[in-house]
Write a protein that holds these residues in place. Structure first.
Motif, PDB file in Angstrom:
ATOM      1  N   GLN A  29       3.820   3.058 -12.896  1.00  0.00           N
ATOM      2  CA  GLN A  29       3.605   3.662 -11.588  1.00  0.00           C
ATOM      3  C   GLN A  29       4.877   3.546 -10.750  1.00  0.00           C
ATOM      4  O   GLN A  29       5.518   2.501 -10.737  1.00  0.00           O
ATOM      5  N   HIS A  30       5.211   4.629 -10.071  1.00  0.00           N
ATOM      6  CA  HIS A  30       6.233   4.527  -9.036  1.00  0.00           C
ATOM      7  C   HIS A  30       5.642   3.705  -7.904  1.00  0.00           C
ATOM      8  O   HIS A  30       4.481   3.886  -7.532  1.00  0.00           O
ATOM      9  N   PHE A  31       6.438   2.797  -7.329  1.00  0.00           N
ATOM     10  CA  PHE A  31       5.865   1.942  -6.300  1.00  0.00           C
ATOM     11  C   PHE A  31       5.497   2.711  -5.033  1.00  0.00           C
ATOM     12  O   PHE A  31       4.595   2.297  -4.298  1.00  0.00           O
ATOM     13  N   SER A  32       6.176   3.821  -4.749  1.00  0.00           N
ATOM     14  CA  SER A  32       5.976   4.486  -3.464  1.00  0.00           C
ATOM     15  C   SER A  32       4.510   4.849  -3.202  1.00  0.00           C
ATOM     16  O   SER A  32       3.942   4.441  -2.186  1.00  0.00           O
ATOM     17  N   PRO A  33       3.841   5.606  -4.092  1.00  0.00           N
ATOM     18  CA  PRO A  33       2.432   5.902  -3.794  1.00  0.00           C
ATOM     19  C   PRO A  33       1.548   4.661  -3.812  1.00  0.00           C
ATOM     20  O   PRO A  33       0.561   4.590  -3.073  1.00  0.00           O
ATOM     21  N   LEU A  34       1.906   3.672  -4.625  1.00  0.00           N
ATOM     22  CA  LEU A  34       1.112   2.441  -4.646  1.00  0.00           C
ATOM     23  C   LEU A  34       1.226   1.708  -3.318  1.00  0.00           C
ATOM     24  O   LEU A  34       0.249   1.137  -2.823  1.00  0.00           O
ATOM     25  N   GLY A  35       2.419   1.744  -2.707  1.00  0.00           N
ATOM     26  CA  GLY A  35       2.566   1.153  -1.378  1.00  0.00           C
ATOM     27  C   GLY A  35       1.669   1.819  -0.353  1.00  0.00           C
ATOM     28  O   GLY A  35       1.077   1.162   0.512  1.00  0.00           O
ATOM     29  N   GLY A  36       1.547   3.149  -0.433  1.00  0.00           N
ATOM     30  CA  GLY A  36       0.630   3.860   0.447  1.00  0.00           C
ATOM     31  C   GLY A  36      -0.814   3.514   0.164  1.00  0.00           C
ATOM     32  O   GLY A  36      -1.637   3.403   1.084  1.00  0.00           O
ATOM     33  N   LEU A  37      -1.138   3.330  -1.131  1.00  0.00           N
ATOM     34  CA  LEU A  37      -2.508   2.986  -1.498  1.00  0.00           C
ATOM     35  C   LEU A  37      -2.907   1.622  -0.943  1.00  0.00           C
ATOM     36  O   LEU A  37      -4.052   1.422  -0.522  1.00  0.00           O
ATOM     37  N   VAL A  38      -1.977   0.687  -0.917  1.00  0.00           N
ATOM     38  CA  VAL A  38      -2.253  -0.624  -0.312  1.00  0.00           C
ATOM     39  C   VAL A  38      -2.593  -0.462   1.164  1.00  0.00           C
ATOM     40  O   VAL A  38      -3.554  -1.059   1.669  1.00  0.00           O
ATOM     41  N   ALA A  39      -1.822   0.363   1.880  1.00  0.00           N
ATOM     42  CA  ALA A  39      -2.124   0.613   3.294  1.00  0.00           C
ATOM     43  C   ALA A  39      -3.483   1.281   3.457  1.00  0.00           C
ATOM     44  O   ALA A  39      -4.229   0.991   4.406  1.00  0.00           O
ATOM     45  N   HIS A  40      -3.819   2.173   2.532  1.00  0.00           N
ATOM     46  CA  HIS A  40      -5.128   2.833   2.539  1.00  0.00           C
ATOM     47  C   HIS A  40      -6.239   1.798   2.379  1.00  0.00           C
ATOM     48  O   HIS A  40      -7.269   1.854   3.069  1.00  0.00           O
ATOM     49  N   ALA A  41      -6.042   0.834   1.480  1.00  0.00           N
ATOM     50  CA  ALA A  41      -7.041  -0.222   1.276  1.00  0.00           C
ATOM     51  C   ALA A  41      -7.160  -1.112   2.513  1.00  0.00           C
ATOM     52  O   ALA A  41      -8.270  -1.559   2.862  1.00  0.00           O
ATOM     53  N   ILE A  42      -6.047  -1.368   3.188  1.00  0.00           N
ATOM     54  CA  ILE A  42      -6.096  -2.144   4.430  1.00  0.00           C
ATOM     55  C   ILE A  42      -6.871  -1.381   5.496  1.00  0.00           C
ATOM     56  O   ILE A  42      -7.683  -1.963   6.240  1.00  0.00           O
ATOM     57  N   ASP A  43      -6.662  -0.064   5.592  1.00  0.00           N
ATOM     58  CA  ASP A  43      -7.446   0.754   6.528  1.00  0.00           C
ATOM     59  C   ASP A  43      -8.943   0.593   6.264  1.00  0.00           C
ATOM     60  O   ASP A  43      -9.740   0.428   7.197  1.00  0.00           O
ATOM     61  N   HIS A  44      -9.339   0.645   5.005  1.00  0.00           N
ATOM     62  CA  HIS A  44     -10.760   0.532   4.660  1.00  0.00           C
ATOM     63  C   HIS A  44     -11.289  -0.870   4.944  1.00  0.00           C
ATOM     64  O   HIS A  44     -12.454  -1.037   5.309  1.00  0.00           O
ATOM     65  N   HIS A  45     -10.416  -1.866   4.789  1.00  0.00           N
ATOM     66  CA  HIS A  45     -10.820  -3.245   5.075  1.00  0.00           C
ATOM     67  C   HIS A  45     -11.216  -3.396   6.542  1.00  0.00           C
ATOM     68  O   HIS A  45     -12.160  -4.130   6.870  1.00  0.00           O
ATOM     69  N   PHE A  46     -10.507  -2.702   7.434  1.00  0.00           N
ATOM     70  CA  PHE A  46     -10.771  -2.819   8.865  1.00  0.00           C
ATOM     71  C   PHE A  46     -11.777  -1.799   9.387  1.00  0.00           C
ATOM     72  O   PHE A  46     -12.252  -1.933  10.525  1.00  0.00           O
ATOM     73  N   ARG A  76     -14.924  -2.379  11.886  1.00  0.00           N
ATOM     74  CA  ARG A  76     -14.979  -3.732  12.434  1.00  0.00           C
ATOM     75  C   ARG A  76     -14.761  -3.685  13.947  1.00  0.00           C
ATOM     76  O   ARG A  76     -13.906  -2.937  14.427  1.00  0.00           O
ATOM     77  N   PRO A  77     -15.480  -4.477  14.706  1.00  0.00           N
ATOM     78  CA  PRO A  77     -15.327  -4.466  16.175  1.00  0.00           C
ATOM     79  C   PRO A  77     -13.892  -4.746  16.594  1.00  0.00           C
ATOM     80  O   PRO A  77     -13.280  -5.712  16.127  1.00  0.00           O
ATOM     81  N   GLY A  78     -13.352  -3.893  17.458  1.00  0.00           N
ATOM     82  CA  GLY A  78     -12.007  -4.082  17.981  1.00  0.00           C
ATOM     83  C   GLY A  78     -10.884  -3.609  17.086  1.00  0.00           C
ATOM     84  O   GLY A  78      -9.719  -3.625  17.491  1.00  0.00           O
ATOM     85  N   SER A  79     -11.208  -3.174  15.852  1.00  0.00           N
ATOM     86  CA  SER A  79     -10.142  -2.793  14.929  1.00  0.00           C
ATOM     87  C   SER A  79      -9.404  -1.536  15.376  1.00  0.00           C
ATOM     88  O   SER A  79      -8.230  -1.347  15.045  1.00  0.00           O
ATOM     89  N   ASP A  80     -10.062  -0.672  16.153  1.00  0.00           N
ATOM     90  CA  ASP A  80      -9.404   0.556  16.617  1.00  0.00           C
ATOM     91  C   ASP A  80      -8.256   0.265  17.572  1.00  0.00           C
ATOM     92  O   ASP A  80      -7.391   1.112  17.784  1.00  0.00           O
ATOM     93  N   ALA A  81      -8.238  -0.921  18.158  1.00  0.00           N
ATOM     94  CA  ALA A  81      -7.176  -1.272  19.112  1.00  0.00           C
ATOM     95  C   ALA A  81      -5.937  -1.832  18.417  1.00  0.00           C
ATOM     96  O   ALA A  81      -4.916  -2.050  19.066  1.00  0.00           O
ATOM     97  N   LEU A  82      -6.006  -2.087  17.106  1.00  0.00           N
ATOM     98  CA  LEU A  82      -4.896  -2.683  16.372  1.00  0.00           C
ATOM     99  C   LEU A  82      -4.192  -1.636  15.516  1.00  0.00           C
ATOM    100  O   LEU A  82      -4.844  -0.770  14.917  1.00  0.00           O
ATOM    101  N   VAL A  83      -2.858  -1.727  15.441  1.00  0.00           N
ATOM    102  CA  VAL A  83      -2.091  -0.842  14.565  1.00  0.00           C
ATOM    103  C   VAL A  83      -1.153  -1.691  13.718  1.00  0.00           C
ATOM    104  O   VAL A  83      -0.678  -2.751  14.147  1.00  0.00           O
TER     105      VAL A  83
END
Length: 269
Positions: free
Chosen positions: A35-52, A55-62
């Motif tokens: 795997q090229h790391f670039s799309p995998l790096g985006g996928l990690v961010a996608h998983a973090i989005d789903h983790h939050f 959740r209460p207050g998560s919309d205020a965090l970036v």
């Protein structure tokens, strides 16, 4: 549909809540069977989005910083991503994500999320926008690099790429996860690791210079479909290198990316 074969519309296909299957478009530049790391790096961010999500207050965090350590070979196989909150809070949070392939950790990432506030009155200092990509010609990056990921990109340099110095726009028409919406930030981060390939100091047929990490700092959230990479590559005298990039969207700079490189000649050179 091409000759009876369905062409994937994304870099990954979701298997379940935590597992994803990479498609041919995720194929690496050093080895198309990785795997090229670039799309995998985006996928990690996608998983973090789903983790939050939800959740209460998560919309205020970036997300303001994400740092990835690449621990080993990224086989073009099913991957699992688990995310855990290390430090929770209403104004600051720290999360950790681990990517596993065949049960083995291959990427460890940590991300800081900060609260959003109105600081427009004191904003300043980011620099000037890049010339927009609309009038620029596409660069056939596949002449330098193999792999499905590189073939999936529209790369438009502002000037002919030079050894160790290139400024270019990068975009893709593919989903990060096929048929699944992803945040503008996750889609943006899925293209950032391309920086190490746009300003090569030596031909990759003679020298290897893969990055073992990627750290991204953001002073604002990127928007739009184009990632601007104002990139400088430095090779040191003892086998280490550094790829440094000012990150842009169409309205101007958004932050910085750094990648440490292991520089070594290929066998036979």
């Amino acid at each position: 549909m091409t000759h009876g074969i369905t062409v994937p519309v994304g870099y990954y296909e979701r298997i379940d809540e935590h597992r994803y299957k990479p498609t041919v478009h995720a194929g690496g530049a050093w080895d198309p069977d990785e795997q090229h790391f670039s799309p995998l790096g985006g996928l990690v961010a996608h998983a973090i989005d789903h983790h939050f999500a939800g959740r209460p207050g998560s919309d205020a965090l970036v997300l303001a910083r994400i740092s990835y350590d690449i621990l080993g070979r990224l086989a073009l196989d099913e991957c699992e991503i688990q995310v855990a909150t290390i430090r929770s809070g209403r104004t600051i949070a720290l999360v950790e994500a681990t990517v596993r392939i065949a049960g083995r950790p291959v990427v460890q990432a940590r991300a800081w999320l900060l609260v959003t506030l109105d600081t427009a009155d004191v904003a300043g200092g980011p620099g000037v926008p890049l010339a927009p990509p609309d009038s620029l010609a596409s660069w056939p990056m596949t002449e330098t690099w193999p792999g499905g990921y590189i073939a999936s990109l529209d790369v438009r340099p502002l000037a002919p790429p030079g050894p160790g110095r290139t400024t270019a726009w990068v975009s893709t028409s593919l989903d990060l996860v096929a048929g699944e919406p992803s945040s503008p930030l996750a889609s943006y981060l899925a293209l950032v690791d391309t920086a190490n390939g746009i300003a090569v100091r030596q031909p990759p047929t003679a020298w290897m210079f893969p990055n073992v990490d990627l750290t991204v700092h953001l002073h604002r959230q990127p928007v739009g479909d184009w990632v601007g990479l104002d990139t400088t590559v430095t090779f040191g005298p003892t086998g280490q290198g550094l790829t440094s990039t000012v990150l842009h969207d169409l309205t101007g700079p958004v932050g910085h990316a750094q990648q440490i490189l292991t520089v070594r000649p290929l066998p036979g050179w």
